[in-house]
Design an enzyme around this catalytic site. Structure first.
Site, PDB file in Angstrom:
ATOM      1  N   SER A 111       2.636  -7.017  -6.261  1.00  0.00           N
ATOM      2  CA  SER A 111       2.702  -6.962  -7.954  1.00  0.00           C
ATOM      3  C   SER A 111       4.719  -6.214  -7.897  1.00  0.00           C
ATOM      4  O   SER A 111       4.826  -5.015  -7.703  1.00  0.00           O
ATOM      5  CB  SER A 111       2.261  -6.250  -8.961  1.00  0.00           C
ATOM      6  OG  SER A 111       0.606  -6.627  -8.110  1.00  0.00           O
TER       7      SER A 111
HETATM    8  N1  SAM Z   1      -2.752  -5.369  -4.198  1.00  0.00           N
HETATM    9  C1  SAM Z   1      -1.424  -5.561  -3.640  1.00  0.00           C
HETATM   10  C2  SAM Z   1      -0.887  -4.960  -2.785  1.00  0.00           C
HETATM   11  O1  SAM Z   1      -0.023  -3.924  -3.500  1.00  0.00           O
HETATM   12  O2  SAM Z   1       0.101  -5.452  -2.412  1.00  0.00           O
HETATM   13  C3  SAM Z   1      -1.721  -6.915  -4.737  1.00  0.00           C
HETATM   14  C4  SAM Z   1      -2.383  -7.834  -4.311  1.00  0.00           C
HETATM   15  S1  SAM Z   1      -1.766  -9.727  -4.369  1.00  0.00           S
HETATM   16  C5  SAM Z   1      -1.961  -9.491  -5.850  1.00  0.00           C
HETATM   17  C6  SAM Z   1      -3.779 -10.060  -4.199  1.00  0.00           C
HETATM   18  C7  SAM Z   1      -4.495  -9.968  -2.982  1.00  0.00           C
HETATM   19  O3  SAM Z   1      -5.915 -10.950  -3.690  1.00  0.00           O
HETATM   20  C8  SAM Z   1      -3.499 -11.620  -2.075  1.00  0.00           C
HETATM   21  O4  SAM Z   1      -3.801 -10.610  -1.716  1.00  0.00           O
HETATM   22  C9  SAM Z   1      -4.782 -12.378  -1.923  1.00  0.00           C
HETATM   23  O5  SAM Z   1      -5.633 -12.111  -0.522  1.00  0.00           O
HETATM   24  C10 SAM Z   1      -6.818 -10.802  -2.166  1.00  0.00           C
HETATM   25  N2  SAM Z   1      -7.350 -12.076  -3.227  1.00  0.00           N
HETATM   26  C11 SAM Z   1      -7.953 -12.604  -3.554  1.00  0.00           C
HETATM   27  N3  SAM Z   1      -9.335 -13.078  -3.540  1.00  0.00           N
HETATM   28  C12 SAM Z   1      -9.891 -11.951  -2.991  1.00  0.00           C
HETATM   29  C13 SAM Z   1     -10.836 -11.510  -2.715  1.00  0.00           C
HETATM   30  N4  SAM Z   1     -12.426 -12.289  -2.979  1.00  0.00           N
HETATM   31  N5  SAM Z   1     -11.482 -10.663  -1.941  1.00  0.00           N
HETATM   32  C14 SAM Z   1     -10.084  -9.172  -1.376  1.00  0.00           C
HETATM   33  N6  SAM Z   1      -9.476 -10.089  -1.519  1.00  0.00           N
HETATM   34  C15 SAM Z   1      -9.048 -11.067  -2.290  1.00  0.00           C
END
Ligand code: SAM
Length: 221
Positions: free
Chosen positions: A69
Site C-alpha cells: 500500500s
Molecule cells: N499489508 C501488505 C503489505 O504491507 O505489503 C499489503 C497487503 S495487499 C494490499 C493485500 C493482501 O491480502 C494480498 O497479499 C492478498 O493476497 C491478501 N489477502 C487477500 N485475501 C486474503 C485472505 N482472506 N486472507 C489472507 N490474506 C488475504
C-alpha cells in the site's frame, strides 16, 4: 530516491522526506508511528526493479496481482489501530510484510495471515533478515481470523472486504479495534470498529482502494 539510491544515507534521507511530506504533512503526528516509518527500510519490501520507487507516494506491485500500500495509507491505518507497546495485533493480508514490520516496532506481538504462500514466505524471509522476530506469519484464510491466538487488542485488514467478517469482531478484547476497508471492488470506505461492553462503535475514516479480500467471509475467488 534515484535509481542508484541504495546506500544507507540515501535511503534514510528518502524515508525522512516520505515521513515529512507524505505522512506528517497529512496529519499523522504520533511520534512513535513516525519513528517506525523512519526505521523500517521500505525498499527491502519491494522487488529489485521497483526499489527506486519504494519511497514514492503510491502503492507498488508485489507480484501475484497484489500490492504494497501507499505509505500514507499504511500510516493512516496504523494510527487508526492505535497500537500500544503491550498489544497483540492481528493483520489480515501480509503481502510484502511492510505493514507487519511497522506494527512490530509499535506493539509486543504481530500475527499476520496471508493466503498466497509465495508472498508469505518472501515476507518471512525479509522480516527475518531485518531481525523483526516478533511477527508470526500463517498461510490461510484471514476472514476466519486466528482463533488459537485470539483474543487480539487490534485487527487490521489490508484488503477490501464486501462486509465485516464476524469472526474478526469476535476475536477482539473489550476495547479492541478493527480497522478494515469495506465496500465494492475497487472502492471502499475505511472503517474502524471499537468493541465495548455496550456493543460495537462504527466510524468512517474516508475512501480508499484495496485489492480484494478473498475468502469464506470475503469475496469469492
Ligand atoms: N499489508 C501488505 C503489505 O504491507 O505489503 C499489503 C497487503 S495487499 C494490499 C493485500 C493482501 O491480502 C494480498 O497479499 C492478498 O493476497 C491478501 N489477502 C487477500 N485475501 C486474503 C485472505 N482472506 N486472507 C489472507 N490474506 C488475504
Amino acid at each position: 530516491m534515484g535509481p542508484a539510491a541504495n546506500s544507507g544515507k540515501e535511503t534514510l534521507l528518502a524515508r525522512k522526506t516520505m515521513v515529512e511530506e507524505q505522512i506528517a504533512a497529512r496529519g499523522v503526528k504520533d511520534r512513535r508511528i513516525l519513528d517506525a516509518f523512519l526505521e523500517v527500510p521500505r525498499h527491502r519490501f519491494v522487488e529489485e526493479y521497483l526499489k527506486y520507487k519504494a519511497y514514492e507516494d503510491y502503492p507498488l506491485s508485489i507480484g501475484y496481482g497484489q500490492t504494497i500500500s501507499q505509505p500514507y495509507m499504511v500510516a493512516l491505518m496504523t494510527e487508526a489501530l492505535a497500537p500500544k507497546p503491550t498489544d497483540r495485533i492481528l493483520e489480515i493480508g501480509t503481502g510484502s510484510g511492510y505493514q507487519a514490520a511497522i506494527l512490530s516496532r509499535l506493539c509486543a506481538r504481530v500475527f499476520s495471515i496471508e493466503r498466497i504462500a509465495a508472498l508469505a514466505s518472501r515476507a518471512r524471509k525479509t522480516l527475518d533478515e531485518l531481525g523483526y522476530f516478533n511477527v508470526s506469519i500463517r498461510i490461510g484464510d484471514g476472514t476466519l481470523g486466528w482463533p488459537t491466538e485470539a483474543p487480539f487488542d487490534g485487527i487490521i485488514v489490508t484488503a477490501g472486504a464486501p462486509r465485516v467478517p464476524e469472526a474478526l469482531l469476535s476475536q477482539l478484547v473489550e476495547g479492541g479495534r478493527l480497522v478494515i476497508p469495506v465496500g465494492e471492488t475497487g472502492i471502499q470506505d475505511l472503517k474502524r470498529y471499537t468493541v465495548s461492553r455496550d456493543g460495537v462503535r462504527e466510524e468512517s475514516l474516508g475512501g480508499c482502494r484495496f485489492v480484494r479480500l478473498i475468502g469464506k467471509d470475503g469475496w469469492q475467488e
